[in-house]
Design an enzyme around this catalytic site. Sequence first.
Site, PDB file in Angstrom:
ATOM      1  N   ALA A  26      30.777  50.018  39.931  1.00 44.88           N
ATOM      2  CA  ALA A  26      31.663  50.913  40.690  1.00 44.88           C
ATOM      3  C   ALA A  26      31.020  52.248  41.035  1.00 44.88           C
ATOM      4  O   ALA A  26      31.326  52.875  42.047  1.00 44.88           O
ATOM      5  CB  ALA A  26      32.951  51.131  39.894  1.00 44.88           C
ATOM      6  N   ASP A 106      34.151  45.453  46.976  1.00 48.59           N
ATOM      7  CA  ASP A 106      34.400  46.248  48.188  1.00 48.59           C
ATOM      8  C   ASP A 106      33.585  45.838  49.406  1.00 48.59           C
ATOM      9  O   ASP A 106      33.747  46.405  50.487  1.00 48.59           O
ATOM     10  CB  ASP A 106      34.171  47.747  47.874  1.00 48.59           C
ATOM     11  CG  ASP A 106      32.767  48.026  47.303  1.00 48.59           C
ATOM     12  OD1 ASP A 106      32.639  48.951  46.479  1.00 48.59           O
ATOM     13  OD2 ASP A 106      31.804  47.302  47.667  1.00 48.59           O
ATOM     14  N   HIS A 121      32.429  39.437  40.892  1.00 48.04           N
ATOM     15  CA  HIS A 121      33.882  39.529  40.735  1.00 48.04           C
ATOM     16  C   HIS A 121      34.636  39.226  42.019  1.00 48.04           C
ATOM     17  O   HIS A 121      35.816  39.539  42.131  1.00 48.04           O
ATOM     18  CB  HIS A 121      34.254  40.929  40.211  1.00 48.04           C
ATOM     19  CG  HIS A 121      33.750  41.161  38.826  1.00 48.04           C
ATOM     20  ND1 HIS A 121      33.569  42.417  38.288  1.00 48.04           N
ATOM     21  CD2 HIS A 121      33.358  40.300  37.862  1.00 48.04           C
ATOM     22  CE1 HIS A 121      33.096  42.311  37.060  1.00 48.04           C
ATOM     23  NE2 HIS A 121      32.952  41.043  36.781  1.00 48.04           N
ATOM     24  N   CYS A 129      45.229  30.676  48.452  1.00 46.52           N
ATOM     25  CA  CYS A 129      46.543  30.180  48.027  1.00 46.52           C
ATOM     26  C   CYS A 129      46.456  29.632  46.602  1.00 46.52           C
ATOM     27  O   CYS A 129      45.599  28.795  46.294  1.00 46.52           O
ATOM     28  CB  CYS A 129      47.018  29.072  48.976  1.00 46.52           C
ATOM     29  SG  CYS A 129      48.592  28.370  48.417  1.00 46.52           S
ATOM     30  N   CYS A 132      47.617  25.568  47.109  1.00 40.56           N
ATOM     31  CA  CYS A 132      46.825  24.527  47.801  1.00 40.56           C
ATOM     32  C   CYS A 132      45.366  24.945  48.013  1.00 40.56           C
ATOM     33  O   CYS A 132      44.572  24.171  48.523  1.00 40.56           O
ATOM     34  CB  CYS A 132      47.488  24.203  49.150  1.00 40.56           C
ATOM     35  SG  CYS A 132      47.319  25.537  50.365  1.00 40.56           S
ATOM     36  N   CYS A 153      51.655  25.989  52.704  1.00 41.97           N
ATOM     37  CA  CYS A 153      52.542  25.433  51.654  1.00 41.97           C
ATOM     38  C   CYS A 153      53.474  26.469  51.042  1.00 41.97           C
ATOM     39  O   CYS A 153      54.182  26.177  50.067  1.00 41.97           O
ATOM     40  CB  CYS A 153      51.683  24.807  50.544  1.00 41.97           C
ATOM     41  SG  CYS A 153      50.882  26.043  49.496  1.00 41.97           S
TER      42      CYS A 153
HETATM   43  N1  APR Z   1      26.105  57.425  40.775  1.00 43.01           N
HETATM   44  C1  APR Z   1      25.731  56.663  39.709  1.00 43.01           C
HETATM   45  N2  APR Z   1      26.582  56.290  38.710  1.00 43.01           N
HETATM   46  C2  APR Z   1      27.857  56.723  38.808  1.00 43.01           C
HETATM   47  C3  APR Z   1      28.324  57.527  39.889  1.00 43.01           C
HETATM   48  C4  APR Z   1      27.380  57.869  40.901  1.00 43.01           C
HETATM   49  N3  APR Z   1      27.726  58.628  41.965  1.00 43.01           N
HETATM   50  N4  APR Z   1      29.650  57.781  39.685  1.00 43.01           N
HETATM   51  C5  APR Z   1      29.995  57.150  38.537  1.00 43.01           C
HETATM   52  N5  APR Z   1      28.924  56.527  38.010  1.00 43.01           N
HETATM   53  C6  APR Z   1      28.853  55.675  36.823  1.00 43.01           C
HETATM   54  C7  APR Z   1      29.713  56.110  35.650  1.00 43.01           C
HETATM   55  O1  APR Z   1      28.983  57.040  34.822  1.00 43.01           O
HETATM   56  C8  APR Z   1      29.926  54.768  34.924  1.00 43.01           C
HETATM   57  O2  APR Z   1      28.852  54.514  34.019  1.00 43.01           O
HETATM   58  O3  APR Z   1      29.351  54.399  37.196  1.00 43.01           O
HETATM   59  C9  APR Z   1      29.879  53.735  36.056  1.00 43.01           C
HETATM   60  C10 APR Z   1      31.238  53.160  36.394  1.00 43.01           C
HETATM   61  O4  APR Z   1      31.691  52.462  35.269  1.00 43.01           O
HETATM   62  P1  APR Z   1      33.059  51.628  35.375  1.00 43.01           P
HETATM   63  O5  APR Z   1      34.096  52.500  36.008  1.00 43.01           O
HETATM   64  O6  APR Z   1      33.306  51.015  34.042  1.00 43.01           O
HETATM   65  O7  APR Z   1      32.730  50.511  36.451  1.00 43.01           O
HETATM   66  P2  APR Z   1      31.933  49.157  36.238  1.00 43.01           P
HETATM   67  O8  APR Z   1      30.890  49.288  35.186  1.00 43.01           O
HETATM   68  O9  APR Z   1      31.490  48.715  37.587  1.00 43.01           O
HETATM   69  O10 APR Z   1      33.098  48.164  35.725  1.00 43.01           O
HETATM   70  C11 APR Z   1      32.777  46.785  35.666  1.00 43.01           C
HETATM   71  O11 APR Z   1      35.074  46.361  35.020  1.00 43.01           O
HETATM   72  O12 APR Z   1      37.347  46.617  35.258  1.00 43.01           O
HETATM   73  C12 APR Z   1      36.275  45.801  35.567  1.00 43.01           C
HETATM   74  O13 APR Z   1      36.185  44.330  37.403  1.00 43.01           O
HETATM   75  C13 APR Z   1      36.073  45.687  37.069  1.00 43.01           C
HETATM   76  O14 APR Z   1      33.977  45.344  38.244  1.00 43.01           O
HETATM   77  C14 APR Z   1      34.648  46.160  37.280  1.00 43.01           C
HETATM   78  C15 APR Z   1      34.029  45.995  35.899  1.00 43.01           C
END
Ligand code: APR
Length: 250
Positions: A26, A106, A121, A129, A132, A153
Amino acid sequence: MKYEKILHEAAELIKMSQYAVAFTGAGISAASGIPTFRGKGGIWKTIDPNYFNIHFFEKKPFITWKIIKQAFYDKITEAKPNMAHYILSVMEQKGFIKSVITQNIDHLHQDAGSDNVIELHGTYKRLVCTKCGMEYDYRFADLNYLPPTCFVCRGVLKPDFIFFNEDLPKKTIENATAEINKADLLLVIGTRAEVFPANTFINLARDNEVKIIEINIDKTALTHYHTSLFIKNEAENTMEKLCRILTCKD
Ligand code: APR
């Protein structure tokens, strides 16, 4: 070690690698306005993750869909790739990396031009669905009427991304495993690498003695034990600087 020196060391590792793979979370999309899940302002700070348990969704799809719309569809559909996504796509075109394994739903890696993307993910772009198995583009559904139902369905449609307690598709596991088994370098970007089974691919890389470059604004559980080179900075800034050193910026 000074930041500049670390960047040059990372660029050397990338140039010397035969098969570098990016593994993103993320954090790489934070600069695109998509909230992360944990840490400051994280989605799970305001939304109970239990709503995203597959068993809860099966029982109460309307409640989960209402939250999904607010937490994801109202935010993600207008999001654009940022510099980090674009640089990874250029690095793929120049051969510096061979694929991207992402935990993100995303679609921003593909929107930035990356070809070989494995979405561990799934994606928000497709609805499936639950009865089906019919697949739809998410724009088929009018999310003002929830839950969306199948045209064929009338079954409830589910976003084609992985809920908690839901298994990753076998093909996805095979593809990601194959990429990690070919890798000699892993760029782990913007993830706490806490979530199972996604983090098992990083463990596999470690077991294969793959070098790991970690790019994150904070240290993670990986940093101390698995990371060969930790770059403490935003992904969007670091990737741009790395690209200049690799002279891959057109
Ligand atoms: N650049 C680099 N790292 C960043 C930045 C940035 N601009 N902003 C935030 N981070 C880092 C944070 O320090 C953290 O370590 O990104 C990481 C985000 O961690 P999470 O929010 O836990 O996201 P992620 O590791 O992708 O979660 C994995 O958990 O809930 C599930 O399915 C969901 O895909 C997700 C999975």
